[in-house]
Design a protein around this motif. Structure first.
Motif, mmCIF file in Angstrom:
data_model
loop_
_atom_site.group_PDB
_atom_site.id
_atom_site.type_symbol
_atom_site.label_atom_id
_atom_site.label_comp_id
_atom_site.label_asym_id
_atom_site.label_seq_id
_atom_site.Cartn_x
_atom_site.Cartn_y
_atom_site.Cartn_z
ATOM 1 N N LEU A 3 40.682 34.596 49.626
ATOM 2 C CA LEU A 3 42.026 34.052 49.458
ATOM 3 C C LEU A 3 42.454 34.215 48.012
ATOM 4 O O LEU A 3 41.622 34.205 47.111
ATOM 5 C CB LEU A 3 42.048 32.580 49.855
ATOM 6 N N ASP A 4 43.733 34.357 47.778
ATOM 7 C CA ASP A 4 44.270 34.537 46.429
ATOM 8 C C ASP A 4 43.640 35.733 45.724
ATOM 9 O O ASP A 4 43.067 35.605 44.637
ATOM 10 C CB ASP A 4 44.073 33.273 45.582
ATOM 11 N N PRO A 5 43.761 36.932 46.304
ATOM 12 C CA PRO A 5 43.127 38.105 45.689
ATOM 13 C C PRO A 5 43.796 38.484 44.361
ATOM 14 O O PRO A 5 45.000 38.308 44.183
ATOM 15 C CB PRO A 5 43.341 39.206 46.734
ATOM 16 N N PRO A 6 43.014 39.020 43.419
ATOM 17 C CA PRO A 6 43.558 39.438 42.134
ATOM 18 C C PRO A 6 44.630 40.519 42.249
ATOM 19 O O PRO A 6 45.438 40.690 41.331
ATOM 20 C CB PRO A 6 42.347 39.972 41.377
ATOM 21 N N SER A 7 44.675 41.203 43.359
ATOM 22 C CA SER A 7 45.681 42.253 43.560
ATOM 23 C C SER A 7 47.106 41.693 43.565
ATOM 24 O O SER A 7 48.075 42.441 43.385
ATOM 25 C CB SER A 7 45.414 43.022 44.855
ATOM 26 N N GLU A 8 47.254 40.370 43.717
ATOM 27 C CA GLU A 8 48.587 39.763 43.651
ATOM 28 C C GLU A 8 49.234 39.987 42.286
ATOM 29 O O GLU A 8 50.452 40.020 42.166
ATOM 30 C CB GLU A 8 48.513 38.254 43.935
ATOM 31 N N HIS A 77 33.746 36.034 46.257
ATOM 32 C CA HIS A 77 33.187 35.078 47.209
ATOM 33 C C HIS A 77 33.867 33.716 47.213
ATOM 34 O O HIS A 77 33.553 32.888 48.059
ATOM 35 C CB HIS A 77 31.700 34.878 46.926
ATOM 36 N N SER A 78 34.751 33.480 46.271
ATOM 37 C CA SER A 78 35.314 32.150 46.139
ATOM 38 C C SER A 78 36.804 32.206 45.813
ATOM 39 O O SER A 78 37.229 32.998 44.975
ATOM 40 C CB SER A 78 34.584 31.393 45.022
ATOM 41 N N GLN A 79 37.577 31.375 46.469
ATOM 42 C CA GLN A 79 39.009 31.320 46.193
ATOM 43 C C GLN A 79 39.256 30.853 44.762
ATOM 44 O O GLN A 79 40.121 31.372 44.076
ATOM 45 C CB GLN A 79 39.693 30.360 47.173
ATOM 46 N N ASN A 80 38.506 29.877 44.325
ATOM 47 C CA ASN A 80 38.641 29.330 42.979
ATOM 48 C C ASN A 80 37.426 29.744 42.163
ATOM 49 O O ASN A 80 36.446 29.013 42.055
ATOM 50 C CB ASN A 80 38.788 27.810 43.018
ATOM 51 N N CYS A 81 37.491 30.932 41.609
ATOM 52 C CA CYS A 81 36.357 31.504 40.892
ATOM 53 C C CYS A 81 36.288 30.976 39.456
ATOM 54 O O CYS A 81 37.122 30.177 39.028
ATOM 55 C CB CYS A 81 36.448 33.017 40.905
ATOM 56 N N HIS A 82 35.291 31.432 38.725
ATOM 57 C CA HIS A 82 35.068 31.018 37.344
ATOM 58 C C HIS A 82 35.019 32.244 36.443
ATOM 59 O O HIS A 82 34.516 33.288 36.850
ATOM 60 C CB HIS A 82 33.764 30.221 37.237
ATOM 61 N N PHE A 83 35.524 32.091 35.232
ATOM 62 C CA PHE A 83 35.571 33.194 34.270
ATOM 63 C C PHE A 83 34.757 32.871 33.025
ATOM 64 O O PHE A 83 34.379 31.725 32.791
ATOM 65 C CB PHE A 83 37.022 33.474 33.858
#
Length: 100
Positions: A3-8, A77-83
Motif C-alpha cells: 500500500l502507498d507505493p513510492p511510485s505515487e 513489506h510495510s505500508q509505513n516503512c522506516h528510513f
C-alpha cells in the motif's frame, strides 16, 4: 502488493515533486542506519506541518525520500516503512520541542 507505493511520487506534477524534494532535503538528515522510531507516515506529517509545508501521501513521501538517496529495508513489506533518518533532523527536533 504494498500500500502507498513510492511510485505515487512519479504521478505528482513536476512543481509538486520539486517542492516535496526541497522540503525533505531541508528537514531530514540521512544517517547510515535505519531509524525504526519514526515511520514514513509519521515523517510525512512533519512535512505537512512545517512552515510552507505541503500535503503529500505516504507513497509520494516514500518516493521523494528514495529520490533523495534515503533508503529503507522494509519498503517492499510495510505500508509505513522506516528510513535512514537522523533523530537530529530539523523536522524531528521541531516535533520534540512541540513546535509542531
Amino acid at each position: 502488493m504494498v500500500l502507498d507505493p513510492p511510485s505515487e511520487f512519479d504521478e505528482m506534477s513536476k512543481s509538486d515533486r520539486d517542492r516535496l524534494l526541497l522540503l525533505c532535503k531541508e528537514y531530514f538528515q540521512p544517517i547510515k542506519s535505519i531509524n525504526t522510531k519514526r515511520s514514513s507516515y509519521w515523517l510525512k506529517h512533519r512535512i505537512q506541518w512545517v512552515d510552507n509545508g505541503m500535503y503529500c501521501t505516504n507513497g509520494q513521501f516514500k518516493g521523494a525520500m528514495l529520490a533523495l538517496g534515503f533508503y529503507s529495508t522494509d519498503i517492499e513489506h510495510s505500508q509505513n516503512c522506516h528510513f535512514n533518518v537522523s533523530e537530529k533532523s530539523k523536522a524531528i527536533a521541531l516535533a520534540k520541542s512541540r513546535r509542531f
